[in-house]
Design a protein around this motif. Structure first.
Motif, PDB file in Angstrom:
ATOM      1  N   SER A   1       0.824  -1.218   0.000  1.00 35.16           N
ATOM      2  CA  SER A   1       0.000   0.000   0.000  1.00 35.16           C
ATOM      3  C   SER A   1       0.857   1.267   0.000  1.00 35.16           C
ATOM      4  CB  SER A   1      -0.993  -0.001   1.163  1.00 35.16           C
ATOM      5  OG  SER A   1      -0.277   0.136   2.361  1.00 35.16           O
ATOM      6  N   THR A   2       2.168   1.113   0.155  1.00 36.44           N
ATOM      7  CA  THR A   2       3.028   2.307   0.071  1.00 36.44           C
ATOM      8  C   THR A   2       4.134   2.122  -0.975  1.00 36.44           C
ATOM      9  OG1 THR A   2       4.408   1.450   1.847  1.00 36.44           O
ATOM     10  CG2 THR A   2       2.696   3.020   2.475  1.00 36.44           C
ATOM     11  N   VAL A   3       4.049   1.049  -1.753  1.00 36.75           N
ATOM     12  CA  VAL A   3       5.146   0.762  -2.691  1.00 36.75           C
ATOM     13  C   VAL A   3       5.111   1.733  -3.880  1.00 36.75           C
ATOM     14  CG1 VAL A   3       4.012  -0.911  -4.246  1.00 36.75           C
ATOM     15  CG2 VAL A   3       6.401  -1.231  -3.632  1.00 36.75           C
ATOM     16  N   GLU A   4       6.256   2.048  -4.429  1.00 45.46           N
ATOM     17  CA  GLU A   4       6.346   2.955  -5.579  1.00 45.46           C
ATOM     18  C   GLU A   4       6.772   2.114  -6.798  1.00 45.46           C
ATOM     19  OE1 GLU A   4       6.044   5.360  -8.036  1.00 45.46           O
ATOM     20  OE2 GLU A   4       5.604   6.366  -6.144  1.00 45.46           O
ATOM     21  N   MET A   5       5.868   1.984  -7.763  1.00 47.31           N
ATOM     22  CA  MET A   5       6.161   1.094  -8.903  1.00 47.31           C
ATOM     23  C   MET A   5       6.425   1.857 -10.196  1.00 47.31           C
ATOM     24  SD  MET A   5       5.472  -2.174  -7.713  1.00 47.31           S
ATOM     25  CE  MET A   5       5.282  -3.067  -9.224  1.00 47.31           C
ATOM     26  N   GLY A   6       6.368   3.188 -10.166  1.00 47.53           N
ATOM     27  CA  GLY A   6       6.664   3.965 -11.367  1.00 47.53           C
ATOM     28  C   GLY A   6       5.486   4.071 -12.318  1.00 47.53           C
ATOM     29  N   ALA A   7       5.825   4.319 -13.591  1.00 42.77           N
ATOM     30  CA  ALA A   7       4.820   4.641 -14.613  1.00 42.77           C
ATOM     31  C   ALA A   7       3.800   3.509 -14.795  1.00 42.77           C
ATOM     32  CB  ALA A   7       5.541   4.921 -15.929  1.00 42.77           C
ATOM     33  N   PRO A   8       2.590   3.824 -15.340  1.00 40.84           N
ATOM     34  CA  PRO A   8       1.588   2.793 -15.605  1.00 40.84           C
ATOM     35  C   PRO A   8       2.051   1.863 -16.736  1.00 40.84           C
ATOM     36  CG  PRO A   8       0.871   4.953 -16.421  1.00 40.84           C
ATOM     37  CD  PRO A   8       2.203   5.157 -15.798  1.00 40.84           C
ATOM     38  N   LEU A   9       1.333   0.762 -16.990  1.00 40.39           N
ATOM     39  CA  LEU A   9       0.158   0.242 -16.303  1.00 40.39           C
ATOM     40  C   LEU A   9       0.563  -0.696 -15.172  1.00 40.39           C
ATOM     41  CD1 LEU A   9      -1.945  -0.636 -19.471  1.00 40.39           C
ATOM     42  CD2 LEU A   9      -2.340   1.247 -17.943  1.00 40.39           C
ATOM     43  N   HIS A  10      -0.310  -0.811 -14.168  1.00 41.66           N
ATOM     44  CA  HIS A  10      -0.031  -1.703 -13.052  1.00 41.66           C
ATOM     45  C   HIS A  10      -1.123  -2.763 -12.913  1.00 41.66           C
ATOM     46  CE1 HIS A  10       2.283   1.640 -10.619  1.00 41.66           C
ATOM     47  NE2 HIS A  10       2.763   1.481 -11.833  1.00 41.66           N
ATOM     48  N   SER A  11      -0.748  -3.919 -12.364  1.00 41.40           N
ATOM     49  CA  SER A  11      -1.709  -4.951 -11.972  1.00 41.40           C
ATOM     50  C   SER A  11      -1.261  -5.523 -10.641  1.00 41.40           C
ATOM     51  CB  SER A  11      -1.751  -6.091 -12.999  1.00 41.40           C
ATOM     52  OG  SER A  11      -2.282  -5.649 -14.217  1.00 41.40           O
ATOM     53  N   LEU A  12      -2.179  -6.230  -9.974  1.00 40.38           N
ATOM     54  CA  LEU A  12      -1.831  -6.834  -8.681  1.00 40.38           C
ATOM     55  C   LEU A  12      -2.352  -8.268  -8.662  1.00 40.38           C
ATOM     56  CD1 LEU A  12      -2.084  -5.199  -5.217  1.00 40.38           C
ATOM     57  CD2 LEU A  12      -3.358  -7.313  -5.589  1.00 40.38           C
TER      58      LEU A  12
END
Ligand SMILES: C[S@@+](CC[C@H](N)C(=O)[O-])C[C@H]1O[C@@H](n2cnc3c(N)ncnc32)[C@H](O)[C@@H]1O
Length: 285
Positions: free
Chosen positions: A237-248
């Motif tokens: 919930s606080t992670v920084e993953m950079g530019a889109p797109l994201h999935s979980l």
């Protein structure tokens, strides 16, 4: 003929040879630009394809499909879809409309996030229902995803969560006043998704998962700067993953040892990973 051409996951070069041949000879080329985006601009696509590309927003596809299909009984029209034309968002409605008009159709498949997520090392065979997470607002926090996650959790399967994209959205005020002014695009992040999942658990209190449940965050799958991170929902919930797109992906308890070994290397913190893992995962049935 109407051709639905999958573009793959990352950039202009992920189109297949068959797809590119169609794009080069089509009379008009549309790009579906509201359910997923490529990680490169439209101009880059146009330069690589050597063709102008018409951006098709939701309005054009859902209400103005006749414009897309015009003349497609005689000429070739290409409709480009990021990922696979039938991956996650299906474009069956457009095909059905074409059928009604006696327009022949052709589909060129490509990689989808539904298969690309295998890059996490999690077995695609071990996934349950895929769910979507929309941006919560102050008064609208839909939790229907939670019920599907519960079903997956009950049988120990992983859950792929696809995240909301808001492109060409109007503010309530502009909508009410009929002003065609659009908000800047927004793409949900892994951190926002993990927070909303925890908020929903807090509200529903049915123990489907906890803040110590493990999940994998995946950003820009298929791109050279693809990023994978594994952690508890609280960590993510606080992670920084950079530019889109994201999935979980929420991990199911039937995780195989090989899956565990593969994802452990991306752990935010291997100690918390091991502690959470021994508590709830690795069951074979
Ligand atoms: C509605 S789906 C459309 C899927 C697309 N038609 C396909 O076959 O991959 C869009 C969502 O999939 C996920 N997604 C698509 N491409 C992705 C990528 N390269 N990396 C991470 N997530 C991705 C994101 O959550 C995004 O909001």
């Amino acid at each position: 003929m109407l051709h639905l051409v999958g573009l793959g996951l990352a950039d202009e070069k992920d189109i297949t040879v068959r797809g590119l041949e169609i794009v080069k000879k089509a009379e008009r080329v549309y790009l579906e630009a509201y359910t997923a985006v490529l990680l490169v601009d439209k101009e880059k696509l146009e330069a690589f394809y050597g063709r102008p590309v018409i951006e098709a927003d939701r309005e054009l596809v859902e209400t103005g499909s006749d414009e897309i299909l015009a003349g497609a009984d005689k000429a070739d029209v290409a409709f480009l879809v990021v990922g696979d034309p039938f991956g996650a968002t299906t474009h069956t409605d457009l095909v059905l409309r074409a059928r009604e008009l006696n327009i022949p159709t052709n589909v060129v498949p490509n990689a989808s996030i539904m298969s690309g997520i295998g890059c996490t090392g999690l077995q695609l065979y071990n996934f349950g229902q895929t769910v979507s997470m929309v941006f919560f607002t102050e008064n609208w926090k839909p939790s229907s995803f939670y019920d599907k996650v519960r079903e997956n959790v009950q049988i120990g399967l992983h859950t792929l969560v696809l995240l909301d994209i808001k492109v060409k959205e109007q503010s309530m005020e502009n909508l009410a006043r009929g002003r065609r002014i659009f908000e800047p695009p927004r793409y949900m992040t892994v951190a926002q998704c993990a927070s909303q999942m925890l908020e929903t658990e807090e509200t529903r209190q049915e123990g489907v998962y906890t803040e110590d449940s493990l999940a994998v965050g995946a950003a820009r799958v298929g791109a050279p700067d693809q990023k994978l991170v594994v952690g508890t929902l609280k960590e993510l919930s606080t992670v920084e993953m950079g530019a889109p797109l994201h999935s979980l992906v929420l991990l199911g308890r039937r995780t195989h040892d090989l899956e565990r070994d593969y994802i452990r290397q991306f752990a935010v913190n291997q100690e918390t990973f091991d502690a959470s893992y021994v508590k709830g995962y690795g069951a074979s049935s």
